[in-house]
Design a protein around this motif. Structure first.
Motif, PDB file in Angstrom:
ATOM      1  N   PHE A 196       0.823  -1.214   0.000  1.00  0.00           N
ATOM      2  CA  PHE A 196       0.000   0.000   0.000  1.00  0.00           C
ATOM      3  C   PHE A 196       0.857   1.264   0.000  1.00  0.00           C
ATOM      4  O   PHE A 196       0.408   2.327  -0.431  1.00  0.00           O
ATOM      5  CB  PHE A 196      -1.010   0.005   1.156  1.00  0.00           C
ATOM      6  CG  PHE A 196      -0.443   0.138   2.536  1.00  0.00           C
ATOM      7  CD1 PHE A 196      -0.061   1.364   3.031  1.00  0.00           C
ATOM      8  CD2 PHE A 196      -0.325  -0.968   3.362  1.00  0.00           C
ATOM      9  CE1 PHE A 196       0.441   1.498   4.315  1.00  0.00           C
ATOM     10  CE2 PHE A 196       0.167  -0.854   4.632  1.00  0.00           C
ATOM     11  CZ  PHE A 196       0.562   0.386   5.120  1.00  0.00           C
ATOM     12  N   LYS A 427      -9.358 -11.533   5.725  1.00  0.00           N
ATOM     13  CA  LYS A 427     -10.072 -10.822   4.663  1.00  0.00           C
ATOM     14  C   LYS A 427     -11.579 -10.793   4.871  1.00  0.00           C
ATOM     15  O   LYS A 427     -12.215  -9.724   4.774  1.00  0.00           O
ATOM     16  CB  LYS A 427      -9.736 -11.453   3.313  1.00  0.00           C
ATOM     17  CG  LYS A 427     -10.450 -10.807   2.140  1.00  0.00           C
ATOM     18  CD  LYS A 427     -10.041 -11.455   0.827  1.00  0.00           C
ATOM     19  CE  LYS A 427     -10.863 -10.931  -0.333  1.00  0.00           C
ATOM     20  NZ  LYS A 427     -10.480 -11.570  -1.609  1.00  0.00           N
ATOM     21  N   TRP A 452     -10.212  -2.209  -2.254  1.00  0.00           N
ATOM     22  CA  TRP A 452      -8.856  -2.376  -1.721  1.00  0.00           C
ATOM     23  C   TRP A 452      -8.814  -3.584  -0.780  1.00  0.00           C
ATOM     24  O   TRP A 452      -7.878  -4.385  -0.825  1.00  0.00           O
ATOM     25  CB  TRP A 452      -8.430  -1.103  -1.000  1.00  0.00           C
ATOM     26  CG  TRP A 452      -7.053  -1.152  -0.426  1.00  0.00           C
ATOM     27  CD1 TRP A 452      -6.722  -1.240   0.884  1.00  0.00           C
ATOM     28  CD2 TRP A 452      -5.810  -1.111  -1.143  1.00  0.00           C
ATOM     29  NE1 TRP A 452      -5.352  -1.261   1.040  1.00  0.00           N
ATOM     30  CE2 TRP A 452      -4.778  -1.178  -0.188  1.00  0.00           C
ATOM     31  CE3 TRP A 452      -5.478  -1.028  -2.490  1.00  0.00           C
ATOM     32  CZ2 TRP A 452      -3.432  -1.176  -0.535  1.00  0.00           C
ATOM     33  CZ3 TRP A 452      -4.137  -1.025  -2.849  1.00  0.00           C
ATOM     34  CH2 TRP A 452      -3.135  -1.091  -1.879  1.00  0.00           C
ATOM     35  N   LEU A 453      -9.836  -3.723   0.045  1.00  0.00           N
ATOM     36  CA  LEU A 453      -9.886  -4.876   0.946  1.00  0.00           C
ATOM     37  C   LEU A 453     -10.031  -6.179   0.166  1.00  0.00           C
ATOM     38  O   LEU A 453      -9.463  -7.216   0.547  1.00  0.00           O
ATOM     39  CB  LEU A 453     -11.045  -4.733   1.927  1.00  0.00           C
ATOM     40  CG  LEU A 453     -10.961  -3.597   2.949  1.00  0.00           C
ATOM     41  CD1 LEU A 453     -12.208  -3.593   3.830  1.00  0.00           C
ATOM     42  CD2 LEU A 453      -9.710  -3.703   3.805  1.00  0.00           C
ATOM     43  N   ALA A 456      -6.686  -7.248  -0.798  1.00  0.00           N
ATOM     44  CA  ALA A 456      -5.668  -7.113   0.256  1.00  0.00           C
ATOM     45  C   ALA A 456      -4.726  -8.309   0.259  1.00  0.00           C
ATOM     46  O   ALA A 456      -5.131  -9.456   0.064  1.00  0.00           O
ATOM     47  CB  ALA A 456      -6.346  -6.970   1.614  1.00  0.00           C
ATOM     48  N   TRP A 459       0.642  -8.213   4.783  1.00  0.00           N
ATOM     49  CA  TRP A 459       1.263  -6.901   5.024  1.00  0.00           C
ATOM     50  C   TRP A 459       2.677  -7.088   5.557  1.00  0.00           C
ATOM     51  O   TRP A 459       2.872  -7.683   6.610  1.00  0.00           O
ATOM     52  CB  TRP A 459       0.373  -6.141   5.987  1.00  0.00           C
ATOM     53  CG  TRP A 459       0.866  -4.852   6.524  1.00  0.00           C
ATOM     54  CD1 TRP A 459       1.880  -4.060   6.049  1.00  0.00           C
ATOM     55  CD2 TRP A 459       0.341  -4.154   7.666  1.00  0.00           C
ATOM     56  NE1 TRP A 459       2.026  -2.937   6.810  1.00  0.00           N
ATOM     57  CE2 TRP A 459       1.093  -2.971   7.818  1.00  0.00           C
ATOM     58  CE3 TRP A 459      -0.690  -4.436   8.561  1.00  0.00           C
ATOM     59  CZ2 TRP A 459       0.849  -2.070   8.841  1.00  0.00           C
ATOM     60  CZ3 TRP A 459      -0.933  -3.532   9.579  1.00  0.00           C
ATOM     61  CH2 TRP A 459      -0.177  -2.355   9.711  1.00  0.00           C
ATOM     62  N   ARG A 574      -5.973   3.857   1.774  1.00  0.00           N
ATOM     63  CA  ARG A 574      -4.922   2.862   1.528  1.00  0.00           C
ATOM     64  C   ARG A 574      -3.746   3.035   2.491  1.00  0.00           C
ATOM     65  O   ARG A 574      -2.723   2.392   2.327  1.00  0.00           O
ATOM     66  CB  ARG A 574      -4.434   2.982   0.083  1.00  0.00           C
ATOM     67  CG  ARG A 574      -5.520   2.657  -0.922  1.00  0.00           C
ATOM     68  CD  ARG A 574      -5.065   2.825  -2.349  1.00  0.00           C
ATOM     69  NE  ARG A 574      -6.115   2.436  -3.283  1.00  0.00           N
ATOM     70  CZ  ARG A 574      -5.992   2.475  -4.600  1.00  0.00           C
ATOM     71  NH1 ARG A 574      -4.857   2.889  -5.134  1.00  0.00           N
ATOM     72  NH2 ARG A 574      -6.995   2.103  -5.385  1.00  0.00           N
ATOM     73  N   TYR A 578      -6.653   1.953   6.474  1.00  0.00           N
ATOM     74  CA  TYR A 578      -6.436   0.522   6.226  1.00  0.00           C
ATOM     75  C   TYR A 578      -5.737  -0.147   7.405  1.00  0.00           C
ATOM     76  O   TYR A 578      -6.161  -1.207   7.874  1.00  0.00           O
ATOM     77  CB  TYR A 578      -5.623   0.348   4.945  1.00  0.00           C
ATOM     78  CG  TYR A 578      -5.233  -1.077   4.657  1.00  0.00           C
ATOM     79  CD1 TYR A 578      -6.196  -2.034   4.362  1.00  0.00           C
ATOM     80  CD2 TYR A 578      -3.897  -1.468   4.682  1.00  0.00           C
ATOM     81  CE1 TYR A 578      -5.840  -3.346   4.098  1.00  0.00           C
ATOM     82  CE2 TYR A 578      -3.530  -2.768   4.428  1.00  0.00           C
ATOM     83  CZ  TYR A 578      -4.505  -3.709   4.126  1.00  0.00           C
ATOM     84  OH  TYR A 578      -4.143  -5.003   3.877  1.00  0.00           O
TER      85      TYR A 578
END
Length: 584
Positions: A196, A427, A452-453, A456, A459, A574, A578
């Protein structure tokens, strides 16, 4: 006869002076504090104020959102609710480090280590508070009511302890893992970035790169109509010295075109028109399916890694097509996310084929260009390919390309070890929680944020830097006696190390070591892993870390989470929005 004016002459209004008098009166009478305390504690309207980086001056965007951050809490106060408005400061991460690097004229991890991590972080600590006075002056001047006295800072030990607690909570839920995989990497900042981060603001924007078509010579077979040459198109020539495979679409039609010298060029049938000039004078021998090319071997373009006996094969990939380029994709698994997945699935691990250092320069594994930045090496690599007769075509290609949001350097994709949060496991919960949020405007819920989710990915939360919250993981320094300890509080650290640190930053935290309890020889030591946390992880922890949860204010937080109101500019969908959503 003169007529009397219809109204008295009061002169021109001096609005700035009027505003100053209002501000002076509010300050003298403590109006803001009184407006909060006059409302009952049991009727709170909770507002989260996003922490700005404190080592820069406020800009127009801060002022714009600041007005909304003021109007809504004032309105809720007028409705009788108690609205605390606590200001906060985002103190860690690249913004502070880049500023200090410029001031000290040091650049890169090696130079900072030589300078001294303790001295460097001391300068970062000074830097992040440099403009707090200007911020308070500007925010106050815009008539915004906010509590600067009871502010929070992400570098405070109490805040950092809550962040440490959050990491351990994720670890115990099986949502933290470490992996060696290809990810966005900033050679300007010498650290990996999350997906992101390369989509913040204008980080991804048009850039021109060389686009070249090169020939890979297939190992001959008796039924070949001549020496076969696979034509592959790439916009990253610098990755070609690390090539370990090529990909074709199993169901894609590939044209066979034989030139007057007998070489048979292989490219997607749908790509022939784009290569009309290069194919002029060739004989059309028909088409083959990509599946017929899979598992054929070819000769490496370069001999740097020619000793790899598991590589230099044609692989089938459903995502390869001839809509762009040639329909043949060169693969360097050390520098491409899809390349890594496909190569590893076919028994071609990355191994040591990542010949680019922390500063984006070729290593000694590529002696011809050792020490040269990969982008600067592109012309030399192209020239070498042309001399070897492997360059079929050379174009310039404009495309949207990600840049580092802090150094403005074009990023590269590079395999590196990093710590991740399993966002993909969360998610469905993230999507469900998003449906309960009252978005303004409402289309953001299922539009920008919802989409965006939907896409995803896990991360990356670790940074190979210095000024930040430490990843609270200690490991044995001897693989024969493996052990991993994760800490979630100062009490836990004190229990194991016998000291209670008052500073959780490097290098103080790195100095905490102890004998490995699982080593009967007593020779191995538990040492902290070197990485620090992504500063976005810290800002995402703001709702609970600002009140030192769960070590203090547990009952209050449990009764007041989540917030009633939050506002930032759209790209925080984002960014901060997020990370708040994930850590919630």
């Amino acid at each position: 006869m003169t007529s009397e004016p219809p109204y008295p002459d009061v002169g021109r209004a001096d609005f700035p002076a009027l505003e100053a008098r209002v501000l002076d009166r509010w300050a003298a009478e403590g109006t803001f504090r009184a407006s909060v305390e006059a409302r009952p504690e049991e009727d709170e309207f909770v507002f989260y104020d996003g922490p700005p980086f404190a080592n820069g001056l406020p800009h127009a965007g801060n002022l714009l959102t600041g007005y909304v951050k003021d109007i809504v809490p004032r309105y809720q106060t007028m409705r009788g609710h108690r609205v605390d408005r606590r200001f906060g400061w985002d103190c860690h991460g690249l913004p502070a480090e880049m500023e200090v690097e410029r001031e000290l004229d040091v650049s890169g991890r090696a130079a900072i280590t030589d300078y001294g991590i303790d001295r460097f972080n001391d300068r970062c600590r000074e830097s992040v508070l440099r403009y707090t006075g200007e911020w308070e002056k500007t925010v106050t001047r815009q008539a915004r009511w906010v509590d600067f006295t009871n502010d929070y800072k992400t570098m405070d030990p109490s805040y950092m302890e809550s962040v440490m607690w959050a990491f351990k909570q994720l670890w115990e839920k099986g949502l933290i893992y470490e992996a060696f995989r290809v990810m966005p990497y900033s050679w300007g900042a010498e650290t990996p970035l999350s997906n992101f981060e390369i989509r913040l603001d204008d980080a991804t924007r048009p850039r021109q790169d060389p686009a070249i078509t090169v020939a890979f010579d297939l190992e001959p077979r008796t039924d070949d109509p001549g020496p076969m040459r696979l034509l592959a198109w790439t916009t990253t020539p610098w990755t070609l010295p690390s090539n370990l495979a090529v990909g074709v679409g199993p169901d894609v039609d590939y044209a066979l075109r034989r030139d007057p010298d007998g070489f048979v060029y292989v490219l997607g049938a749908a790509a022939q028109e784009r290569y009309e000039t290069q194919l002029a004078g060739t004989e059309n021998l028909g088409v083959v399916k990509g599946a017929e090319l899979v598992e054929r071997s070819y000769q490496p373009l370069f001999d740097f890694f020619a000793d790899r006996t598991d590589a230099f094969r044609v692989l089938g990939a459903d995502w390869v097509n001839a809509a762009e380029g040639t329909g043949v994709v060169h693969m360097a698994p050390g520098f491409g996310e899809e390349d890594q997945v496909l190569c590893e699935a076919n028994g071609i691990p990355i191994g040591g084929v990542v010949p680019v250092d922390d500063r984006g320069r070729f290593t000694e594994d590529i002696p011809e260009w050792a020490g040269v930045n990969v982008f600067e090496a592109n012309p030399q690599i192209i020239s070498t390919l042309a001399e070897a007769g492997r360059l079929i075509r050379h174009d310039s290609y404009e495309h949207n390309y990600p840049h580092c949001w802090r150094t403005d350097t074009p990023i590269i994709y590079k395999a590196i070890s990093s710590w991740y949060v399993r966002v993909t496991d969360l998610k469905e919960q993230l999507l469900a929680n998003n449906q309960t949020i009252n978005w303004v405007p409402d289309h953001v819920r299922d539009g920008r944020f919802g989409m965006w989710l939907e896409g995803a990915r896990d991360w990356s939360i670790s940074r190979n830097r210095f000024w930040g919250s430490p990843i609270p993981v200690w490991r044995s320094d001897d693989d024969q006696y493996p052990r991993t300890d994760v800490y979630g509080s100062l009490d836990e650290i004190e229990a194991d190390f016998g000291v209670r640190p008052d500073d959780l930053h490097r290098p103080t935290i790195d100095a905490l070591t102890r004998p490995n309890p699982d080593d009967p020889t007593g020779r191995s030591t538990m040492r902290r892993v070197p990485e620090v946390l992504d500063c976005w992880f810290e800002s995402g922890a703001m709702p609970f870390a600002q009140v030192h949860y769960p070590f203090e204010n547990k009952e209050w937080f449990d009764d007041h989470f989540p917030a009633d109101f939050i506002v930032e500019y759209i790209n925080q969908t984002r960014g901060w929005f997020y990370t708040l959503h994930v850590l919630a």
